[in-house]
Design an enzyme around this catalytic site. Sequence first.
Site, mmCIF file in Angstrom:
data_model
loop_
_atom_site.group_PDB
_atom_site.id
_atom_site.type_symbol
_atom_site.label_atom_id
_atom_site.label_comp_id
_atom_site.label_asym_id
_atom_site.label_seq_id
_atom_site.Cartn_x
_atom_site.Cartn_y
_atom_site.Cartn_z
ATOM 1 N N ASN A 42 -10.038 -8.224 12.403
ATOM 2 C CA ASN A 42 -11.103 -9.168 13.216
ATOM 3 C C ASN A 42 -10.250 -10.321 13.743
ATOM 4 O O ASN A 42 -9.286 -10.645 13.928
ATOM 5 C CB ASN A 42 -11.906 -9.914 11.904
ATOM 6 C CG ASN A 42 -10.735 -10.400 10.833
ATOM 7 O OD1 ASN A 42 -10.525 -9.745 9.846
ATOM 8 N ND2 ASN A 42 -10.487 -11.703 11.214
ATOM 9 N N ARG A 86 0.791 -1.312 0.204
ATOM 10 C CA ARG A 86 0.179 -0.027 0.060
ATOM 11 C C ARG A 86 0.739 1.284 -0.079
ATOM 12 O O ARG A 86 0.210 2.143 -0.162
ATOM 13 C CB ARG A 86 -0.880 -0.072 1.129
ATOM 14 C CG ARG A 86 -1.975 -1.093 1.218
ATOM 15 C CD ARG A 86 -2.862 -1.219 2.148
ATOM 16 N NE ARG A 86 -3.994 -2.366 1.847
ATOM 17 C CZ ARG A 86 -3.841 -3.635 2.206
ATOM 18 N NH1 ARG A 86 -2.588 -4.008 2.843
ATOM 19 N NH2 ARG A 86 -4.817 -4.405 1.942
ATOM 20 N N GLU A 114 -5.888 -14.077 9.109
ATOM 21 C CA GLU A 114 -6.665 -15.536 8.880
ATOM 22 C C GLU A 114 -5.737 -16.545 9.039
ATOM 23 O O GLU A 114 -6.304 -17.758 9.073
ATOM 24 C CB GLU A 114 -7.141 -15.421 7.466
ATOM 25 C CG GLU A 114 -8.323 -14.293 7.078
ATOM 26 C CD GLU A 114 -8.229 -12.989 7.560
ATOM 27 O OE1 GLU A 114 -9.155 -12.287 8.043
ATOM 28 O OE2 GLU A 114 -7.116 -12.263 7.174
ATOM 29 N N ASP A 131 -16.387 -10.815 9.944
ATOM 30 C CA ASP A 131 -15.263 -10.170 9.297
ATOM 31 C C ASP A 131 -15.534 -8.563 9.231
ATOM 32 O O ASP A 131 -14.974 -8.015 8.210
ATOM 33 C CB ASP A 131 -14.981 -10.760 7.930
ATOM 34 C CG ASP A 131 -13.706 -10.223 7.506
ATOM 35 O OD1 ASP A 131 -12.786 -9.809 8.270
ATOM 36 O OD2 ASP A 131 -13.526 -10.664 6.261
ATOM 37 N N THR A 182 1.912 -5.560 4.450
ATOM 38 C CA THR A 182 1.157 -5.155 3.194
ATOM 39 C C THR A 182 0.996 -3.681 3.382
ATOM 40 O O THR A 182 0.490 -2.960 2.416
ATOM 41 C CB THR A 182 0.074 -6.026 2.883
ATOM 42 O OG1 THR A 182 -0.940 -5.769 3.758
ATOM 43 C CG2 THR A 182 0.376 -7.259 2.673
#
Length: 375
Positions: free
Chosen positions: A250, A122, A184, A293, A166
């Site tokens: 999350n 990013r 995740e 989520d 990221t």
Amino acid sequence: MRMLAVLAACLLQAQEAPFARITETAKEPWNWLTYSGNYAGHRHSALAQITPANVSQLKVKWAYQFPLGRTEVSPLVVDGVMYVTAPNFAAALDASTGREYWRWESTPPKDLQTIGFGRVNRGAAVLDGMVYVGTLDARLVALDARSGAVRWEAKVGDYKLGYSLTLAPLAVRDLIIVGTSGGEAGIRGFLDAYDAKTGKRVWRFDTIPGPGEPGHETWLNDAWKTGGGSTWVTGAYDPALDLVYWGIGNPAPDWNGDVRPGDNLYTCSFVALDRATGKKRWHFQFTPHDTHDWDAAHVPILIDAPVRGRMRKLIVNPNRNAFYYVLDRETGEFLAGAPYAKQTWAKGLDDQGRPILVPGMDPSEEGTLVWPSLN
């Protein structure tokens, strides 16, 4: 080639972005010195050359091809030089022509796995003649802004456990702050601060509190060890309060909360941290025990505005759970909240901003229809 190198060196000579300059970006809207354009997370340009009347006349002036073809970069611009990134890649370009001054590349490990997120980057951070970029294999790399030479690198996490960078780092005073992707994959999320000159880690804030830490009681059994809580979007900063604000992702596992009873702090929360020490000043959880989520990994937006006749320092957020929130950014006090999109999971918010749940809205084997979606 020699003349081109000399020209590039001359153009890059003026490129210094000290902390004091980044705090006053409004004075030079032609530059973009940090991920959100300013420390307050506004992501707004004051430039007025493009208008509704002339936007249809815009044409491509130049294009730059990234080596891997996929990126989510917000370019930085410092005195006519544009810094762009892609996964394990950074480059300095002439903002007027797209000409490349330098590039840095690092090959990701062959055994790298990215679970639950794309292989993207990013953006970068700039500070005092340096460019800082994170890598998919969870390293923070400091590059010389004029040459692209590596000045130092730090191992932030173990990519084999699912950690990855990221996001665009946040440069504040003498620190470079980064967070991780990988919720995740069952990581235990954190925020790190590194000395901008040496790369030495100064502090770490664990977004999933361990034994003996406040908030650990919101996790049962050993679920906290793999509780998620990624910090994969850049935060905001208030120089006057010297507080860093960050959104937390999350909990893990994502849609099945059976193995993690409790509110699962500090997932789906904003946290306010002391910039120098990383100590938590306050937190606010938008979605306790999230099973949809609805992570809170948003860029916090800092504004000053009147509330009930008195000017307040605020932090506002249109959350992924479909409620819009207004908090006091000095204390974390909940001031207001209301739906801004269709939602069917809560009857509303109580006086503390906690959702009043509609029964039966958790994911089920048969399927549960609920608004909003995770997008």
